[in-house]
Scaffold this active site. Structure first.
Site, PDB file in Angstrom:
ATOM      1  N   CYS A  68       0.804  -1.231   0.000  1.00 43.84           N
ATOM      2  CA  CYS A  68       0.000   0.000   0.000  1.00 43.84           C
ATOM      3  C   CYS A  68       0.837   1.281   0.000  1.00 43.84           C
ATOM      4  O   CYS A  68       0.296   2.368  -0.183  1.00 43.84           O
ATOM      5  CB  CYS A  68      -0.963  -0.004   1.192  1.00 43.84           C
ATOM      6  SG  CYS A  68      -0.179  -0.183   2.801  1.00 43.84           S
ATOM      7  N   HIS A  69       2.140   1.189   0.170  1.00 44.59           N
ATOM      8  CA  HIS A  69       2.988   2.380   0.278  1.00 44.59           C
ATOM      9  C   HIS A  69       4.215   2.179  -0.601  1.00 44.59           C
ATOM     10  O   HIS A  69       5.254   1.745  -0.100  1.00 44.59           O
ATOM     11  CB  HIS A  69       3.392   2.586   1.742  1.00 44.59           C
ATOM     12  CG  HIS A  69       4.074   3.885   2.015  1.00 44.59           C
ATOM     13  ND1 HIS A  69       5.435   4.062   1.903  1.00 44.59           N
ATOM     14  CD2 HIS A  69       3.586   5.073   2.424  1.00 44.59           C
ATOM     15  CE1 HIS A  69       5.753   5.297   2.243  1.00 44.59           C
ATOM     16  NE2 HIS A  69       4.649   5.933   2.559  1.00 44.59           N
ATOM     17  N   PHE A  70       4.195   2.415  -1.780  1.00 44.59           N
ATOM     18  CA  PHE A  70       3.187   2.918  -2.691  1.00 44.59           C
ATOM     19  C   PHE A  70       3.003   1.887  -3.789  1.00 44.59           C
ATOM     20  O   PHE A  70       3.980   1.263  -4.189  1.00 44.59           O
ATOM     21  CB  PHE A  70       3.646   4.243  -3.308  1.00 44.59           C
ATOM     22  CG  PHE A  70       3.856   5.351  -2.317  1.00 44.59           C
ATOM     23  CD1 PHE A  70       2.783   6.096  -1.858  1.00 44.59           C
ATOM     24  CD2 PHE A  70       5.119   5.635  -1.838  1.00 44.59           C
ATOM     25  CE1 PHE A  70       2.972   7.130  -0.966  1.00 44.59           C
ATOM     26  CE2 PHE A  70       5.315   6.665  -0.941  1.00 44.59           C
ATOM     27  CZ  PHE A  70       4.247   7.416  -0.494  1.00 44.59           C
ATOM     28  N   VAL A  75       7.960   1.199  -0.740  1.00 46.04           N
ATOM     29  CA  VAL A  75       8.987   1.648   0.201  1.00 46.04           C
ATOM     30  C   VAL A  75       8.377   1.594   1.605  1.00 46.04           C
ATOM     31  O   VAL A  75       7.186   1.885   1.785  1.00 46.04           O
ATOM     32  CB  VAL A  75       9.491   3.076  -0.155  1.00 46.04           C
ATOM     33  CG1 VAL A  75       8.381   4.101  -0.116  1.00 46.04           C
ATOM     34  CG2 VAL A  75      10.650   3.484   0.724  1.00 46.04           C
TER      35      VAL A  75
END
Length: 174
Positions: free
Chosen positions: A72-74, A79
Site C-alpha cells: 500500500c505504500h506505494f 517503500v
C-alpha cells in the site's frame, strides 16, 4: 509487577508476549502486536553502554517483499514508510523503561531532530535499530530520552535525536 527477570536479548516470541502484556505485567509497558510490531528480535539490551553510557538497545527486523506496508505504500513504488522506523525507535525506548522495572503504560512524547537519508525497499534483507539512552528519569515522571539510528543492510539511513517516551499510571486525560 510480575516476576519479570531482565535478559540481555529477546526473541520475537518474547516480544509478542510483551505485546500481550505478559512480560512486564498488566497495565505496564507493552509493545504493539503485529502488524505494528516493527521488531523481530532484540539482540542486545543493557543498562550501561551506548554513546552516553546510560544504556543501549540493538534490535532487528527482517525484511521481505510480502510485508504488509509494501503493498500500500506505494503501489508500483514500494517503500517502507519512514514513520514505521521512527515508531520502532519509540517502541524500543518504551521497552527499555519497562525492562528497567518501571511501571505504567508507554506513550511516545516526541523527538527533537529527525533525518531520513535513505529508504527501505522490498529487496532489503534486514533493518537494525540502535538506541542510545541519554537520560532516564525515574521519579513521579518516568521518561526515557534517547538518540536512535536505523540502518538497512548495514547502511545508516534514519537518525533521530531526543526520542522521548513516558510511562503513565493513568492515560485517561492524556
Amino acid at each position: 509487577m510480575t516476576s519479570f527477570q531482565p535478559q540481555s536479548s529477546y526473541s520475537r516470541d518474547d516480544l509478542i508476549e510483551c505485546g500481550k502484556g505478559n512480560l512486564f505485567g498488566p497495565g505496564n509497558a507493552q509493545l504493539p502486536l503485529p502488524n505494528m510490531l516493527m521488531l523481530d528480535r532484540i539482540t542486545h539490551i543493557s543498562h550501561t553502554g551506548g554513546e552516553f553510557g546510560k544504556g543501549e538497545i540493538i534490535a532487528e527486523l527482517d525484511i521481505s517483499p510480502d510485508l504488509w506496508f509494501f503493498e500500500c505504500h506505494f503501489p508500483g513504488d514500494p517503500v517502507m514508510p519512514g514513520c514505521l522506523g521512527l515508531d520502532a525507535m519509540w517502541q524500543l525506548v518504551g521497552f527499555f523503561l519497562g525492562w528497567k522495572g518501571n511501571l505504567g503504560r508507554g506513550r511516545a512524547l516526541g523527538c527533537g531532530e529527525l533525518k531520513f537519508t535513505g529508504q527501505i525497499l522490498p529487496t532489503a534483507k534486514k533493518i537494525t535499530y540502535h538506541i542510545h539512552l541519554k537520560r532516564v528519569i525515574e521519579r513521579k515522571l518516568i521518561m526515557g530520552i534517547a538518540d536512535g539510528r536505523v540502518s538497512c543492510d548495514g547502511k545508516d539511513i534514519y537518525f533521530a535525536h531526543d526520542l522521548r517516551v513516558g510511562l503513565f499510571q493513568n492515560t485517561d486525560s492524556f
